[in-house]
Design a protein around this motif. Structure first.
Motif, short mmCIF file in Angstrom:
data_model
loop_
_atom_site.label_atom_id
_atom_site.label_comp_id
_atom_site.label_asym_id
_atom_site.label_seq_id
_atom_site.Cartn_x
_atom_site.Cartn_y
_atom_site.Cartn_z
N LYS A 123 0.82 -1.20 0.00
CA LYS A 123 0.00 0.00 0.00
C LYS A 123 0.86 1.27 0.00
CE LYS A 123 -4.15 -0.09 0.64
NZ LYS A 123 -5.22 0.08 -0.32
N ALA A 124 2.02 1.21 0.65
CA ALA A 124 2.89 2.38 0.74
C ALA A 124 3.69 2.60 -0.54
CB ALA A 124 3.85 2.24 1.92
N THR A 125 3.99 1.51 -1.26
CA THR A 125 4.94 1.61 -2.38
C THR A 125 4.38 1.21 -3.74
OG1 THR A 125 5.74 -0.64 -2.11
CG2 THR A 125 6.85 1.08 -0.81
N ASP A 126 3.23 0.57 -3.78
CA ASP A 126 2.68 -0.02 -5.01
C ASP A 126 3.58 -1.11 -5.59
OD1 ASP A 126 0.24 1.30 -5.12
OD2 ASP A 126 1.07 3.00 -6.22
N ASP A 127 4.47 -1.65 -4.79
CA ASP A 127 5.35 -2.74 -5.21
C ASP A 127 4.63 -4.06 -4.95
OD1 ASP A 127 7.33 -4.59 -5.71
OD2 ASP A 127 8.59 -4.02 -4.01
N HIS A 128 3.99 -4.60 -5.97
CA HIS A 128 3.20 -5.82 -5.81
C HIS A 128 4.05 -7.07 -5.65
CE1 HIS A 128 3.96 -7.31 -9.86
NE2 HIS A 128 3.93 -6.04 -10.21
N THR A 129 5.34 -7.00 -5.98
CA THR A 129 6.18 -8.19 -5.89
C THR A 129 6.32 -8.68 -4.45
OG1 THR A 129 8.23 -6.91 -5.75
CG2 THR A 129 7.48 -7.55 -7.96
N VAL A 130 6.15 -7.79 -3.50
CA VAL A 130 6.24 -8.18 -2.09
C VAL A 130 5.13 -9.18 -1.73
CG1 VAL A 130 4.86 -6.28 -1.14
CG2 VAL A 130 6.64 -7.31 0.24
N LEU A 131 4.01 -9.12 -2.42
CA LEU A 131 2.90 -10.00 -2.10
C LEU A 131 3.20 -11.45 -2.46
CD1 LEU A 131 -0.03 -7.69 -3.26
CD2 LEU A 131 0.90 -7.98 -0.94
N SER A 132 3.75 -11.69 -3.64
CA SER A 132 4.09 -13.08 -4.00
C SER A 132 5.24 -13.60 -3.15
CB SER A 132 4.42 -13.20 -5.49
OG SER A 132 5.48 -12.35 -5.85
N ARG A 133 6.17 -12.73 -2.80
CA ARG A 133 7.27 -13.17 -1.92
C ARG A 133 6.76 -13.58 -0.56
NH1 ARG A 133 10.14 -8.68 -4.06
NH2 ARG A 133 9.82 -7.57 -2.11
N VAL A 134 5.85 -12.81 0.02
CA VAL A 134 5.34 -13.17 1.34
C VAL A 134 4.47 -14.42 1.25
CG1 VAL A 134 3.20 -11.81 1.51
CG2 VAL A 134 4.55 -12.25 3.54
N ALA A 135 3.78 -14.59 0.15
CA ALA A 135 2.99 -15.81 -0.02
C ALA A 135 3.90 -17.04 0.00
CB ALA A 135 2.19 -15.75 -1.32
N GLU A 136 5.04 -16.94 -0.66
CA GLU A 136 6.01 -18.04 -0.65
C GLU A 136 6.57 -18.25 0.76
OE1 GLU A 136 8.73 -16.67 -3.63
OE2 GLU A 136 7.47 -17.39 -5.26
N ASP A 137 6.88 -17.16 1.46
CA ASP A 137 7.41 -17.26 2.83
C ASP A 137 6.38 -17.88 3.77
OD1 ASP A 137 9.76 -16.10 1.96
OD2 ASP A 137 9.30 -14.12 2.79
N LEU A 138 5.14 -17.45 3.64
CA LEU A 138 4.09 -18.03 4.48
C LEU A 138 3.91 -19.51 4.19
CD1 LEU A 138 1.53 -15.10 4.36
CD2 LEU A 138 2.55 -16.05 6.45
N ARG A 139 3.96 -19.88 2.93
CA ARG A 139 3.82 -21.29 2.56
C ARG A 139 4.96 -22.13 3.15
NH1 ARG A 139 3.04 -23.07 -3.58
NH2 ARG A 139 0.84 -23.09 -3.08
N SER A 140 6.16 -21.58 3.16
CA SER A 140 7.30 -22.36 3.66
C SER A 140 7.41 -22.33 5.19
CB SER A 140 8.60 -21.90 3.03
OG SER A 140 8.94 -20.60 3.45
N GLN A 141 7.08 -21.20 5.82
CA GLN A 141 7.28 -21.07 7.27
C GLN A 141 6.04 -21.37 8.10
OE1 GLN A 141 9.20 -17.34 8.34
NE2 GLN A 141 10.14 -17.25 6.31
N TYR A 142 4.87 -21.12 7.54
CA TYR A 142 3.62 -21.28 8.29
C TYR A 142 2.58 -21.97 7.42
CZ TYR A 142 5.74 -17.55 11.11
OH TYR A 142 6.59 -16.78 11.89
#
Length: 116
Positions: free
Chosen positions: A74-93
């Motif tokens: 929301k602060a940066t309009d950088d949508h790439t952070v969303l797919s990265r966190v999805a991958e992190d959540l899938r691997s860590q939680y």
């Protein structure tokens, strides 16, 4: 415990007993939520980052990771952070509801690969 924003609107409700670290994580996540709803995305990201960094193994860790990414987006309009966190959540939680909620961000990334 109830957390109210500066206008007196209830924004977070923490019910029942929580051990010390879980309570602090829930409290800081609540402060992140208040910043987020007031569109103070950098502040929200900092609160959520603190939860992830200090209390990542608490019950609030996966949700804070999710919302930290949304605040950054929301602060940066950088949508790439969303797919990265999805991958992190899938691997860590992987078993968390937050990993499930982030699945569309993985699907979006995969569909963009197919187009390219």
């Amino acid at each position: 415990m109830l957390l109210f924003d500066r206008e007196g609107k209830e924004r977070v409700r923490i019910e029942g007993y929580l051990p010390h670290d879980d309570f602090l994580a829930a409290l800081e996540s609540g402060l992140g939520r208040i910043a987020f709803v007031h569109k103070q995305y950098a502040d929200a990201e900092r609160w959520y980052n603190d939860v992830v960094t200090r209390f990542g193994q608490s019950h609030s860790g996966p949700g804070a990771m999710y919302w930290r990414a949304v605040a950054h987006y929301k602060a940066t309009d950088d949508h790439t952070v969303l797919s990265r966190v999805a991958e992190d959540l899938r691997s860590q939680y992987a078993e968390s509801v937050w990993a499930v909620k982030a699945i569309p961000w993985l699907l979006l990334k995969e569909s963009k690969k197919e187009v390219a």
